[in-house]
Design an enzyme around this catalytic site. Structure first.
Site, PDB file in Angstrom:
ATOM      1  CB  CYS A 219     -12.898  16.151 -27.645  1.00 47.61           C
ATOM      2  SG  CYS A 219     -14.515  15.180 -28.537  1.00 47.61           S
TER       3      CYS A 219
ATOM      4  CB  CYS B 189     -18.738  13.611 -25.147  1.00 48.79           C
ATOM      5  SG  CYS B 189     -17.750  14.788 -27.020  1.00 48.79           S
TER       6      CYS B 189
ATOM      7  CG  HIS C 155      26.433 -16.907 -71.364  1.00 48.68           C
ATOM      8  ND1 HIS C 155      26.699 -15.874 -72.714  1.00 48.68           N
ATOM      9  CD2 HIS C 155      27.615 -17.360 -71.294  1.00 48.68           C
ATOM     10  CE1 HIS C 155      27.659 -17.093 -72.627  1.00 48.68           C
ATOM     11  NE2 HIS C 155      27.631 -17.890 -72.437  1.00 48.68           N
TER      12      HIS C 155
ATOM     13  CG  HIS D  22     -14.221  18.533 -24.424  1.00 55.53           C
ATOM     14  ND1 HIS D  22     -13.571  17.466 -23.900  1.00 55.53           N
ATOM     15  CD2 HIS D  22     -15.467  17.696 -25.144  1.00 55.53           C
ATOM     16  CE1 HIS D  22     -13.843  16.227 -23.748  1.00 55.53           C
ATOM     17  NE2 HIS D  22     -14.755  15.773 -25.302  1.00 55.53           N
TER      18      HIS D  22
ATOM     19  CB  CYS E  13     -20.114  18.331 -13.999  1.00 54.56           C
ATOM     20  SG  CYS E  13     -19.994  18.456 -15.758  1.00 54.56           S
TER      21      CYS E  13
ATOM     22  CB  CYS F 142      24.267 -17.117 -74.965  1.00 52.10           C
ATOM     23  SG  CYS F 142      23.269 -16.175 -74.040  1.00 52.10           S
TER      24      CYS F 142
ATOM     25  CB  CYS G  75     -20.749  22.576 -13.180  1.00 58.28           C
ATOM     26  SG  CYS G  75     -21.562  20.561 -13.246  1.00 58.28           S
TER      27      CYS G  75
ATOM     28  CB  CYS H 185     -13.969  11.914 -26.730  1.00 56.38           C
ATOM     29  SG  CYS H 185     -15.225  12.805 -25.382  1.00 56.38           S
TER      30      CYS H 185
END
Length: 780
Positions: free
Chosen positions: A354, A329, A603, A350, A313, A30, A316, A332
């Protein structure tokens, strides 16, 4: 890959008319039948083969052709389709011949109709190439020549090897321009084309973007751009160039901020994701590039965070007055300790939390780009402060002895005076975490040149301290700007879908890095701006709607969007970039190849009409639907415009240097006169006198006009003056030869050398008038 539907059986009729013979589907053919039917209704091509004129051009010795077999088969097919004595014909011989020259058409697999059309026209061209021996033509650099001259030379070189009726009728010339985005070098080339493949514009969506000028020099501003759905960052950046004052070689970096995270957008990002998430704001930062800076440029993404002071802290629990300054730290940046002993004691507990502890994210993420040689901490600090002031309020408290002074001071002024940096930079990941590649991040050094090439993300950690610095978040400050596409001055609201496709084809685009162009001035590969325009237009224009996208060697997707297109009067002047034409190039549709269905079960059918030989605005045989062996007339021309249209065939309206009263006046063309000039002159004078007498009795003769193509007149001269012939045609000869320089009514005077115009008028009872046409160069 598309596959056809079932074979269509012949229409149950015992009689047929010219132009209604079908083609049998012999198994997935076709795509062949639809193309053959439209080409058979291409009037100039039909006349060329039916008149056997093609035999004069046959080139059986061309190694690139089929030895003339393809042209002979196509001529036989035309004879059968226009004989009007068959309901259906099986083009098996032509298919077998095509398969011998192109192995991809072997067997009975479905193929792309455009692919077959391209092969067929190329094959006919080689079989009919008037150039018997193709001489080598050396390419030359024509950049220094004007476009008109460069295009002419290029076309002459092409015609020196390719000269056929197919080239004359179907081929035009592209103008391709490349612009280096670094040195502005322009390179222009001209190439031939047989058809135009135009992209289908995608539905567009509105996307809001906040643009940050380079390094915070000016206030951010918000623009709204229209993007095709599914487009990526590259398209977004192109639209930003259209609606902003940013110019190359600078560029844009794009990012989003989601839940405090910095998300960098690359080419994987698509517009649909912008609507499927929470419509997070999109930010575009104007950045330096290696081309604009002349050296390597370092870009880094910055996230603002706050390091809040703790009351005690973590281990402590001592108050700040009982110990020296806290140490944080380094993972983090939240937990603080008196000393290393406290940190070591707290570590077993921690370390469990963390990684989940991060400083508070504030303000707006930013992108800083600086040349490598200028990347000092002081310059980085200045740029960050310039960006930060639009999304963060930050004030430095005056010293205690100056509390009587005027209130708060801006950080930008005070930090420069004290030369004290009020934030530190820490390498982080896109989430703002202090862990990079599994290693503990370290604060960058504050003095001298810094090296952050290995760090894509940095945290701007403000040192919050109520006694020294106050930090507060605020909504981003920006200016609303109405976006206006500066690049689209061509389209109007009344334009059809096809005209929008043509605009997409001719508008400039920036080549990707993978497609970078070798700039002869820069002596290296560069990003370039590319634009394709139409330098010359063929008489028969074929347009392919790019409905199929590819993934590798197979189809990947089909676009089923409805694309409207004019049936008459397609104006190509707005997309034409060549020399000025004597009249607007208007085209009338005469054929459409359709692809119905999906990729897995498609087609092909066709619509076609046969246009008048001399006036393409007049239809000789009306619109018919060709569905393999079934050919039927359609009741409404609007059926031709359908959502499955794939290939469009347009015929250019002919230039009309001469206008006649009746089409019968141009029944034949000759180059030899059958009457001596003195006999012609006397006959004209005699008939003019009779005409005057008749006019006195019955009134003036009613004049009608119609258009005639200049190609149907044998013209050798370079100048034709006004020629008027007014007479009753009964007693005139059947042929009249008029020489150049004829002036006035019923006069036949001087000739110019041996130059002449010969026209067989074929008179009946009509009158004739030949009007002046001064632009005779178009006749050559």
């Amino acid at each position: 890959m598309p596959r056809p539907t079932c074979v269509v059986s012949p229409q149950p009729s015992l009689s047929t008319k010219r132009g209604t013979t079908g083609l049998k589907n012999i198994g997935n053919t076709c795509f062949i039948n639809s193309v053959l039917q439209v080409l058979a209704n291409t009037t100039p091509l039909k006349q060329y083969f039916l008149s056997s004129q093609f035999k004069q051009d046959l080139n059986p010795d061309n190694p690139l052709g089929s030895g003339g077999k393809l042209a002979l088969q196509f001529a036989q097919l035309n004879d059968i389709l226009w004989a009007g004595d068959r309901l259906c014909y099986t083009p098996s011989d032509l298919k077998r011949l095509v398969a011998q020259k192109a192995s991809q058409f072997n067997g009975f697999a479905q193929h792309d109709a455009q692919e077959f059309l391209s092969f067929l026209l190329d094959g006919l061209h080689e079989d009919l190439n008037r150039v018997k021996i193709k001489k080598y033509v050396e390419e030359a650099n024509l950049d220094h020549l004007p476009d008109v001259e460069a295009a002419r030379i290029t076309w002459e070189r092409y015609k020196a090897r390719n000269d056929s009726f197919i080239v004359d009728e179907f081929q035009g010339q592209y103008r391709s321009q490349l612009l280096c985005l670094v040195c502005n070098k322009v390179s222009v080339t001209f190439d031939p084309y047989m058809y135009i493949s135009v992209p289908i514009p995608k539905p567009k969506c509105q996307v809001s973007v906040i643009v940050f000028p380079w390094n915070g020099e000016k206030s951010p501003y918000k623009v709204t751009v229209s993007l095709p759905k599914g487009s990526g960052v590259k398209v977004l950046c192109e639209e930003l160039f259209n609606v902003t004052d940013v110019r190359r070689p600078r560029s844009f970096e794009i990012l989003q901020s989601k839940d405090g995270k910095c998300v960098v957008l690359d080419n994987k990002w698509k517009t649909h994701s912008y609507f499927h998430d929470d419509k997070s704001p999109i930010y575009a930062f104007e950045v330096e590039t290696e081309s604009s800076a002349g050296e390597e440029v370092i870009s880094v993404y910055c996230i603002q965070r706050v390091l809040e002071s703790r009351k005690s802290c973590f281990y402590c629990k001592k108050a700040p007055g009982e110990m020296p300054a806290y140490k944080r730290c380094t993972v983090c940046h939240v937990a603080n300790y008196c000393n290393k002993e406290c940190q070591a004691g707290d570590w077993p507990d921690h370390k469990k939390e963390c990684k989940n502890l991060t400083p508070k994210v504030i303000g707006q993420p930013m992108i800083v780009s600086l040349p490598k040689s200028k990347l000092t901490y002081q310059r980085l600090d200045e740029v960050i402060e310039s960006y930060a002031r639009y999304s963060v309020n930050f004030f430095r408290m005056p010293p205690a002895e100056h509390h009587h002074a005027a209130g708060d001071h801006n950080l930008l002024t005070d930090s420069k005076k004290s030369k004290e940096y009020l934030f530190c930079l820490n390498p982080v990941n896109e989430n703002g975490s202090g862990i990079v590649n599994g290693k503990i991040s370290r604060t960058l050094r504050f003095a001298g040149p810094i090296d952050i090439a290995n760090h894509s993300f940095l945290a701007v950690d403000w040192k919050l301290n109520k006694e020294k610095l106050r930090i507060s978040d605020k909504p981003l400050e920006y200016v609303e700007v109405e976006g206006e596409d500066k690049g689209n001055g061509v389209l109007t609201d009344s334009d059809t879908g096809l005209e929008r496709c043509l605009y997409e084809f001719t508008k400039p685009e920036v080549l990707s890095k993978d497609e970078s162009w070798y700039c002869p001035t820069c002596k290296t590969h560069r990003e370039a701006n590319k634009q394709m325009t139409l330098w010359s237009l063929p008489d028969t224009l074929i347009i392919q709607l790019k409905r199929f996208s590819f993934g590798g060697s197979i189809y990947r997707n089909k676009i089923d969007d409805f694309i409207s297109f004019p049936l008459t009067g397609l104006d190509m002047n707005r997309f034409y970039a060549g020399p000025k034409l004597p009249q607007i190039p208007l085209y009338d549709l005469y054929g459409v190849v359709n692809h119905h269905g999906s990729l897995l079960g498609g087609h092909y059918t066709a619509y076609a009409r046969c246009l008048d030989q001399y006036d393409s605005s007049v239809t000789e045989i009306g619109w018919r639907c060709m569905n393999d062996s079934r050919v039927t007339y359609i009741d409404n021309d609007s059926e031709v415009m359908n959502k499955d249209a794939y290939l469009l065939f347009y015929k250019r309206r002919k230039i009309t240097p001469v206008q006649f009263i009746d089409k019968k006046l141009l029944s034949s063309i000759t180059s030899e006169s059958q009457q001596p000039s003195n006999q012609i002159e006397s006959l004209l004078e005699e008939k003019c006198l009779k005409e005057e007498t008749t006019s006195e009795k019955s009134g003036s003769v009613e004049m009608q006009e119609f258009n005639v193509d200049c190609k149907d007149i044998n013209v050798d001269c370079k100048d034709i003056n006004a020629v008027n012939l007014v007479a009753s045609s009964k007693e005139l000869p059947t042929q009249i030869k008029t020489e150049c320089g004829v002036e006035g009514v019923a006069t036949y005077s001087q000739s110019v050398g041996s130059k002449n115009v010969s026209i067989d008028l074929g008179f009946d009872d009509s009158s004739v008038e030949l009007l002046d046409y001064t632009d005779i160069d178009a006749l050559d």
